[in-house]
Scaffold this active site. Structure first.
Site, PDB file in Angstrom:
ATOM      1  N   GLN A  44       5.739   4.871  -0.287  1.00  0.00           N
ATOM      2  CA  GLN A  44       6.185   6.237   0.008  1.00  0.00           C
ATOM      3  C   GLN A  44       7.625   6.260   0.515  1.00  0.00           C
ATOM      4  O   GLN A  44       8.389   7.163   0.180  1.00  0.00           O
ATOM      5  CB  GLN A  44       5.271   6.889   1.048  1.00  0.00           C
ATOM      6  CG  GLN A  44       3.913   7.259   0.496  1.00  0.00           C
ATOM      7  CD  GLN A  44       3.042   7.858   1.567  1.00  0.00           C
ATOM      8  OE1 GLN A  44       2.816   7.267   2.613  1.00  0.00           O
ATOM      9  NE2 GLN A  44       2.532   9.041   1.294  1.00  0.00           N
ATOM     10  N   GLY A  84       0.801  -1.219   0.000  1.00  0.00           N
ATOM     11  CA  GLY A  84       0.000   0.000   0.000  1.00  0.00           C
ATOM     12  C   GLY A  84       0.830   1.263   0.000  1.00  0.00           C
ATOM     13  O   GLY A  84       1.590   1.539  -0.923  1.00  0.00           O
ATOM     14  N   HIS A  85       0.711   2.047   1.077  1.00  0.00           N
ATOM     15  CA  HIS A  85       1.453   3.298   1.210  1.00  0.00           C
ATOM     16  C   HIS A  85       2.934   3.073   1.523  1.00  0.00           C
ATOM     17  O   HIS A  85       3.708   4.026   1.562  1.00  0.00           O
ATOM     18  CB  HIS A  85       0.826   4.180   2.296  1.00  0.00           C
ATOM     19  CG  HIS A  85      -0.356   4.954   1.829  1.00  0.00           C
ATOM     20  ND1 HIS A  85      -1.596   4.381   1.654  1.00  0.00           N
ATOM     21  CD2 HIS A  85      -0.489   6.253   1.482  1.00  0.00           C
ATOM     22  CE1 HIS A  85      -2.437   5.293   1.232  1.00  0.00           C
ATOM     23  NE2 HIS A  85      -1.798   6.448   1.116  1.00  0.00           N
ATOM     24  N   GLY A  86       3.345   1.838   1.741  1.00  0.00           N
ATOM     25  CA  GLY A  86       4.752   1.548   1.994  1.00  0.00           C
ATOM     26  C   GLY A  86       5.663   2.052   0.895  1.00  0.00           C
ATOM     27  O   GLY A  86       6.834   2.360   1.131  1.00  0.00           O
TER      28      GLY A  86
END
Length: 150
Positions: free
Chosen positions: A104, A100-102
């Site tokens: 970033q 997911g947002h990992g």
């Protein structure tokens, strides 16, 4: 085999605990590194104690880096020691999994240029701006990098 999970407050509980326990079932040694040596809490209120602080991590001791989903990824990318760990894993060709947002954290590490990745829909433009080739898929593997939406 040894795996390292990077976490901070605001991790998505399932994307930390599910891989953690599954890796342990497969006899993989798993260590949790956090910005400080105190418990971090997930989005659903589950707390976990770290094994070590991120600044004490030696990436050469691990085979896999896991970056869970959630607002914790934004907090991690603001810590230079976390960015350095992620960059080292990618540059040294070690396995990296970002959920997911990992992704970033990988953006801040400059690790996505030219790579095929997927991520949470909310950061797909950020991933593209970082030079990645975004794929609208559940899971994307590109060499040593494995990314998934959630």
């Amino acid at each position: 085999m040894k795996a390292l999970i990077l976490a901070a407050d605001g991790f998505e509980d399932l994307t930390l605990f599910l891989p953690w326990y599954r890796l342990r079932e497969a006899d993989v040694g798993v260590r949790l590194a956090c910005p400080m040596m105190h418990a971090v809490t997930g989005l659903h209120g589950y707390a976990v104690e770290p094994d070590l602080a991120i600044h004490d991590v030696n990436p050469a001791e691990y085979d896999l880096l896991l970056i869970p989903h959630g607002p914790a990824a934004e907090r991690l990318r603001q810590r230079e020691e976390a960015v350095d760990v992620a960059r080292t894993f990618i540059e040294d060709g070690m396995k990296v999994a970002a959920i997911g947002h990992g992704a970033q954290l990988l953006i801040s590490a400059g690790a996505l240029d030219g790579r095929r990745v997927t991520c949470s829909h909310g950061i797909r433009d950020d991933v593209r701006a970082a030079g990645a080739v975004y794929r609208d898929a559940a899971v994307v593997a590109d060499g040593n990098l494995l990314t998934c939406r959630g």
